[in-house]
Write a protein that holds these residues in place. Structure first.
Motif, short mmCIF file in Angstrom:
data_model
loop_
_atom_site.label_atom_id
_atom_site.label_comp_id
_atom_site.label_asym_id
_atom_site.label_seq_id
_atom_site.Cartn_x
_atom_site.Cartn_y
_atom_site.Cartn_z
N HIS A 91 0.81 -1.22 0.00
CA HIS A 91 0.00 0.00 0.00
C HIS A 91 0.84 1.26 0.00
O HIS A 91 1.96 1.29 0.50
CB HIS A 91 -0.98 0.01 1.17
N ASP A 120 6.26 0.75 7.47
CA ASP A 120 4.90 0.40 7.04
C ASP A 120 4.37 1.44 6.05
O ASP A 120 3.71 2.38 6.44
CB ASP A 120 4.00 0.30 8.27
N MET A 121 4.62 1.22 4.72
CA MET A 121 5.52 0.23 4.19
C MET A 121 6.27 0.74 2.97
O MET A 121 6.36 0.08 1.96
CB MET A 121 4.77 -1.07 3.89
N GLU A 154 -5.11 0.87 2.66
CA GLU A 154 -4.94 -0.31 3.52
C GLU A 154 -5.08 0.06 5.00
O GLU A 154 -5.65 -0.69 5.79
CB GLU A 154 -3.57 -0.95 3.28
N GLU A 155 -4.55 1.21 5.36
CA GLU A 155 -4.52 1.58 6.78
C GLU A 155 -5.90 1.97 7.31
O GLU A 155 -6.06 2.17 8.51
CB GLU A 155 -3.53 2.73 7.01
N GLU A 179 4.35 -6.13 3.29
CA GLU A 179 4.08 -5.46 4.57
C GLU A 179 5.27 -5.69 5.51
O GLU A 179 6.08 -6.59 5.28
CB GLU A 179 2.82 -6.07 5.20
N PRO A 180 5.35 -4.88 6.58
CA PRO A 180 6.44 -5.06 7.55
C PRO A 180 6.55 -6.51 8.02
O PRO A 180 5.55 -7.20 8.17
CB PRO A 180 6.02 -4.17 8.72
ZN LIG Z 1 0.93 -1.77 6.24
#
Ligand SMILES: [Zn+2]
Length: 385
Positions: A91, A120-121, A154-155, A179-180
């Protein structure tokens, strides 16, 4: 299929390109992209799109009215036709409001890159580019087309991107989520809990609590009884988490509360538990005569179960061992877009992004030395899947 020597050379070359990767990361982080700020996310999306176009990829903006546009990238370096497709998923948006960068500017210190969105990210977005660059330099040609879906929301729950994630995942043989990784050592995420939010509303009846309490129906009392009941459904040992984290209700201390409401965070590791939980919520009935109960909401992200990640994880483990990179797997409590892809049964491996710490905080950072290791692992997966 690249040989072990080729894979090690990939890693070696990447190690010499740390400066390039952190330079790109600096540019990405400095283009702030809060989920709710369409203009800012679109601006960052254009920067990312330009990087991919430089590498010969075709980029499409999936236009959105309210949220930032999502980015769909496709890269095939031929010759002939690809034998399938791998989707890199990530994202563009961050949880930080505009101005966070002024508070915690991008900086490099103690071997780490610090700043909002490093972990992130935006780090993951840099890794995807580095992996593709490395394959080109080493003249390793993946058999499958590489597609990237970089989403804008996404968040905040992926409401505008979910259908694109599903569509692109279904067109792919595997989904690698950048992602992380798991803290502190970069574990890959092979399962994630399903996450949802339930709103419990109680409607009672107001009355004077001194003069005519018998005319009232106390919504706060009713809600309290319900909370005691559902709190017992919590089963951490079985991966089920129920947390009533917000409550409100009533108006005055001398008025029987006519209304009350609770927001419940629900999590489950298994899809069957999740459905059972939803059913249990729907079956709740009031204790107090005359009280009414409303249940809204559901699981917004289904669980990512380990069975959809296992084969990809074993592949990653093997490739990492060939390159001398230590690796382990972890189960994550939080959800990501990986959950959406995995729920469709498409093999999905998550947490392939940067190695770092403290996402969503002013201490967010990634380990610079690990950028090469991570990009090498992604490159190796792209080359061998
Ligand atoms: Zn993320």
């Amino acid at each position: 299929m690249p040989t072990t020597d080729e894979l090690r050379r990939v890693l070696h070359v990447l190690k010499s390109r740390e400066g390039e990767m952190s330079g790109l990361l600096a540019r990405f982080v400095r283009a702030e992209s809060p989920s709710f700020d369409k203009k800012a996310v679109d601006n960052f999306g254009r920067i990312v799109a330009a990087e991919w176009r430089k590498r010969g990829a075709r980029v499409r903006f999936l236009k959105q009215k309210e949220r930032g546009d999502h980015l769909l990238v496709r890269l095939w370096r031929g010759p002939g036709r690809p034998e399938g497709r791998i989707l890199l998923l990530g994202h563009l948006d961050t949880v930080y409001d505009k101005g966070a960068l002024a508070q915690t500017p991008f900086r490099i210190a103690r071997g780490r890159a610090w700043g909002p969105g490093t972990f992130d990210m935006k780090g993951g977005l840099v890794l995807a580019l580095a992996a593709v660059d490395t394959l080109a330099r080493a003249r390793i040609r993946p058999r499958k087309e590489i597609a990237c879906l970089w989403t804008s929301d996404e968040e905040i729950g992926s409401f505008s991107s979910q259908r694109f994630i599903e569509r692109e995942a279904l067109r792919s043989d595997a989904v690698l989520v950048l992602e992380p990784s798991g803290e502190p050592d970069g574990a890959l995420k092979t399962s994630r809990k399903g996450v949802g939010e339930i709103e419990l509303r109680v409607i009672g009846r107001a009355a004077h609590s001194g003069l005519k309490p018998e005319d009232g129906i106390n919504a706060v009392h009713e809600l309290a009884l319900q909370i005691v009941k559902i709190a017992k459904w919590n089963q951490p040992g079985s991966g089920i988490g129920i947390h009533v984290n917000v409550v409100s209700g009533g108006t005055r201390s001398n008025v029987i509360a006519a209304e009350a409401r609770a927001l419940v965070d629900i999590r489950a590791s298994r899809a069957t538990d999740l459905r059972r939980l939803e059913r249990r919520f729907r079956k709740l009935r009031p204790h107090l005569r005359g009280a009414r109960l409303e249940v809204h909401g559901e699981f917004s992200r289904p669980p990512m179960e380990r069975k959809t990640s296992a084969a990809l994880y074993h592949r990653a483990e093997k490739l990492a061992a060939l390159m001398g990179i230590p690796i382990r797997e972890v189960s994550a409590g939080g959800g990501s877009d990986g959950n959406i892809a995995a729920a469709l049964g498409v093999p999905t491996l998550d947490g392939l992004g940067a190695i770092g710490a403290d996402a969503h905080s002013t201490r967010e950072n990634i380990l610079i030395r690990a950028l090469a290791l991570r990009a090498a692992l992604i490159a190796a997966l792209l080359a061998t899947l």
